[in-house]
Design a protein around this motif. Structure first.
Motif, PDB file in Angstrom:
ATOM      1  N   SER A  11       5.532   8.698   1.920  1.00  0.00           N
ATOM      2  CA  SER A  11       6.971   8.749   1.674  1.00  0.00           C
ATOM      3  C   SER A  11       7.664   9.069   2.993  1.00  0.00           C
TER       4      SER A  11
ATOM      5  N   VAL B  78      11.749   5.309   1.989  1.00  0.00           N
ATOM      6  CA  VAL B  78      10.845   4.225   1.629  1.00  0.00           C
ATOM      7  C   VAL B  78       9.444   4.800   1.457  1.00  0.00           C
ATOM      8  N   VAL B  79       8.606   4.065   0.715  1.00  0.00           N
ATOM      9  CA  VAL B  79       7.203   4.434   0.553  1.00  0.00           C
ATOM     10  C   VAL B  79       6.352   3.257   1.014  1.00  0.00           C
ATOM     11  N   VAL B  80       5.395   3.541   1.877  1.00  0.00           N
ATOM     12  CA  VAL B  80       4.495   2.507   2.389  1.00  0.00           C
ATOM     13  C   VAL B  80       3.048   2.882   2.092  1.00  0.00           C
TER      14      VAL B  80
ATOM     15  N   THR C 218       8.247  -3.022   9.001  1.00  0.00           N
ATOM     16  CA  THR C 218       8.672  -2.655   7.642  1.00  0.00           C
ATOM     17  C   THR C 218       9.991  -1.889   7.668  1.00  0.00           C
TER      18      THR C 218
ATOM     19  N   TYR D 177      13.723  -3.130   6.387  1.00  0.00           N
ATOM     20  CA  TYR D 177      14.449  -2.342   5.387  1.00  0.00           C
ATOM     21  C   TYR D 177      15.829  -1.959   5.905  1.00  0.00           C
TER      22      TYR D 177
ATOM     23  N   GLU E 289       3.018  -1.129   4.521  1.00  0.00           N
ATOM     24  CA  GLU E 289       3.790  -2.081   3.721  1.00  0.00           C
ATOM     25  C   GLU E 289       4.398  -1.389   2.511  1.00  0.00           C
ATOM     26  N   ARG E 290       5.668  -1.690   2.229  1.00  0.00           N
ATOM     27  CA  ARG E 290       6.283  -1.224   0.980  1.00  0.00           C
ATOM     28  C   ARG E 290       5.666  -1.992  -0.190  1.00  0.00           C
TER      29      ARG E 290
ATOM     30  N   ASP F   7      10.031  -0.750  -5.677  1.00  0.00           N
ATOM     31  CA  ASP F   7      11.437  -0.374  -5.543  1.00  0.00           C
ATOM     32  C   ASP F   7      11.586   1.141  -5.681  1.00  0.00           C
ATOM     33  N   GLU F   8      11.847   1.816  -4.573  1.00  0.00           N
ATOM     34  CA  GLU F   8      11.992   3.281  -4.588  1.00  0.00           C
ATOM     35  C   GLU F   8      13.248   3.740  -5.319  1.00  0.00           C
TER      36      GLU F   8
ATOM     37  N   LYS G 267      15.267  -2.475  -2.819  1.00  0.00           N
ATOM     38  CA  LYS G 267      15.613  -1.105  -3.191  1.00  0.00           C
ATOM     39  C   LYS G 267      16.998  -1.191  -3.801  1.00  0.00           C
TER      40      LYS G 267
ATOM     41  N   TRP H  73       4.810   6.766 -10.068  1.00  0.00           N
ATOM     42  CA  TRP H  73       4.391   6.626  -8.676  1.00  0.00           C
ATOM     43  C   TRP H  73       2.940   7.001  -8.435  1.00  0.00           C
TER      44      TRP H  73
END
Length: 485
Positions: free
Chosen positions: A302, A264-266, A342, A346, A271-272, A275-276, A372, A288
């Motif tokens: 990441s 995931v990326v925050v 988060t 997920y 917070e995300r 959509d990774e 995702k 990105w």
């Protein structure tokens, strides 16, 4: 006075110089960088996206024109000139023998690099080897080369090229090819293009430059101010999420973080924000940087667990490592409670499936925003890793409008002796977005067209059916055949 003056020293410029010389023209190439930094952003490249209807040595299966076009259409969101895009696509299928003749060697994709064995041909030794091969060939053929010669002005006469100026030096030529790159290393222009956001931040102040420090956009700005027709949005660029510890300039490929789709990326608020797993990484990696640029402080993180190790090309800097998720949040300076909310949300949203990072698999989230859509596995296997991300600008998309003969336009009228290639016109094809290797396809195709057309214009020839731009891009012009005979 030479027949063809080429301004620039990267892939497009070198292709133009080689094609013009092969066609019998005398050629002078002006490179702004010192010899040891020659090659512009091309020295940082690795591959060329190639159309092919059947397997070709290092390329497997087939990658037909229509699929290539659809890939480009998707990443640009339709902001592209289809005839010019298809011209570059078709040229990519035939250019490699010509490249090999000039010393470029190809290899299969490295294991674990990108899923591009079908679409991209990799240069043996990377972009630096390609640039060196082209310079060696140019010198052998008699192309004159001047380093540390940045061009700051062009003399024009009603849309015709007369001479180029570098300080107090003046260079006359019968024709000219502009291939001096974009403005990605011009911080003030980047600030102007991106402006100030609603948080009062100037996003461009936090950008890192993946490529050359020499692309200041001086020549591009001069041409636009002189009345050349511009194309493209100055805020659009090849913008990648790279390691926040990367150097300000010339970090190149090794600073890219390729594990985004595996975790995931925050943002800094934990917070995300996207959509990774939207699509294969080679098709989406270049969105990105812009996504991170839109986040508070222009920074993202990441996050992966140990299941991801070995499934992506490791970057040059090791990630921050921790045995627990709260410890990782603390090590990254993220708010722990928000981070855990988060990640827990997920993990709970991940649905059972068959994980396969080489396909658009069925591992997805449900009831999560943003979702995702592929490769969604819970982050549950320690140790955990985090990489701080900054926007990394490779090249900008504002450029000069062209036609299929790579001619610069003034008020809608093409110049008869001034041509442009590479980053200075890539915005005709790349209105936004990117897919791996397409920049080299554009630069190679239009560099070859510009060089052949410039040589032809220097001779006073008029275009005919036997010398089409498509033939120029494929190395099939009569001049090229005469030079090879």
């Amino acid at each position: 006075m030479v027949d063809v003056l080429v301004i620039g020293g990267g892939n497009a410029a070198l292709c133009a110089a080689l094609m013009a010389r092969e066609a019998g023209a005398s050629v002078l190439l002006l490179e702004s960088a010192p010899r040891e930094w020659r090659g512009g952003n091309s020295q940082h490249t690795r591959n060329l996206r190639c159309m092919h209807d059947a397997p070709q040595d290092v390329l497997v299966d087939a990658y037909p024109e229509e699929e290539y076009w659809q890939d480009l259409l998707k990443v640009t969101g339709g902001i592209t000139n289809e005839p010019l895009a298809r011209l570059a696509i078709r040229a990519s299928s035939t250019c490699r023998p010509w490249m090999q003749k000039h010393g470029v060697r190809f290899q299969p994709p490295l294991s674990g690099a990108l899923h591009v064995a079908r679409t991209n041909a990799f240069f043996m030794g990377g972009g630096k080897a390609l640039v060196n091969a082209y310079y060696r060939s140019a010198e052998t053929l008699g192309v004159q080369i001047r380093y540390e010669t940045p061009v700051d002005a062009i003399e024009l006469d009603n849309g015709r090229f007369v001479a180029a100026h570098s300080g107090n030096q003046r260079f006359e030529a019968r024709t000219c090819v502009l291939a001096a790159g974009g403005f990605e290393s011009n911080r003030e222009w980047l600030r102007e293009a991106w402006g100030q956001n609603e948080r009062g931040e100037w996003p461009a102040d936090n950008f890192l430059i993946r490529g050359t420090r020499f692309n200041k956009g001086v020549l591009l700005k001069f041409m636009i101010d002189a009345g050349a027709d511009p194309i493209g949005d100055p805020s659009q660029s090849h913008c990648v999420a790279i390691d926040a510890r990367a150097p300000l300039y010339d970090g190149g490929i090794c600073t890219r973080i390729d594990c985004v789709s595996l975790g995931v990326v925050v943002n800094r608020d934990a917070e995300r924000f996207y959509d990774e797993g939207e699509d294969f990484w080679p098709k989406r990696y270049a969105i990105w940087g812009r996504l991170v640029a839109q986040q508070p402080g222009q920074i993202g993180y990441s996050i992966i667990d140990s299941k991801a190790i070995g499934r992506f090309m490791p970057p040059v800097f090791p990630g921050t490592r921790a045995d627990t998720l709260p410890d990782l949040a603390r090590a990254l300076g993220l708010p722990v409670d928000a981070f855990m909310r988060t990640v827990d949300a997920y993990n709970a949203a991940c649905q059972p499936g068959t994980f396969d990072h080489t396909t658009l698999d069925d591992c997805r989230t449900e009831g999560l925003a943003p979702p995702k859509t592929h490769w969604a596995l819970p982050l549950d296997k320690p140790p955990f890793y985090g990489y701080a991300l900054r926007p990394g600008i490779t090249f900008t998309y504002l450029g000069l409008k062209v036609n299929d003969r790579a001619q610069v336009h003034f008020g809608g009228k093409p110049s008869d002796n001034l041509f442009v290639a590479g980053e200075m016109m890539a915005g005709n094809v790349l209105g936004k977005g990117y897919t791996a290797g397409v920049g080299m396809s554009i630069g190679t195709a239009f560099g070859r067209i510009a060089g052949t057309q410039a040589a032809r214009a220097a001779r006073g020839d008029t275009a005919d059916s036997a010398n089409t731009p498509a033939a120029d891009a494929a190395g099939e012009s009569t001049g090229a055949h005469r030079a090879e005979a």
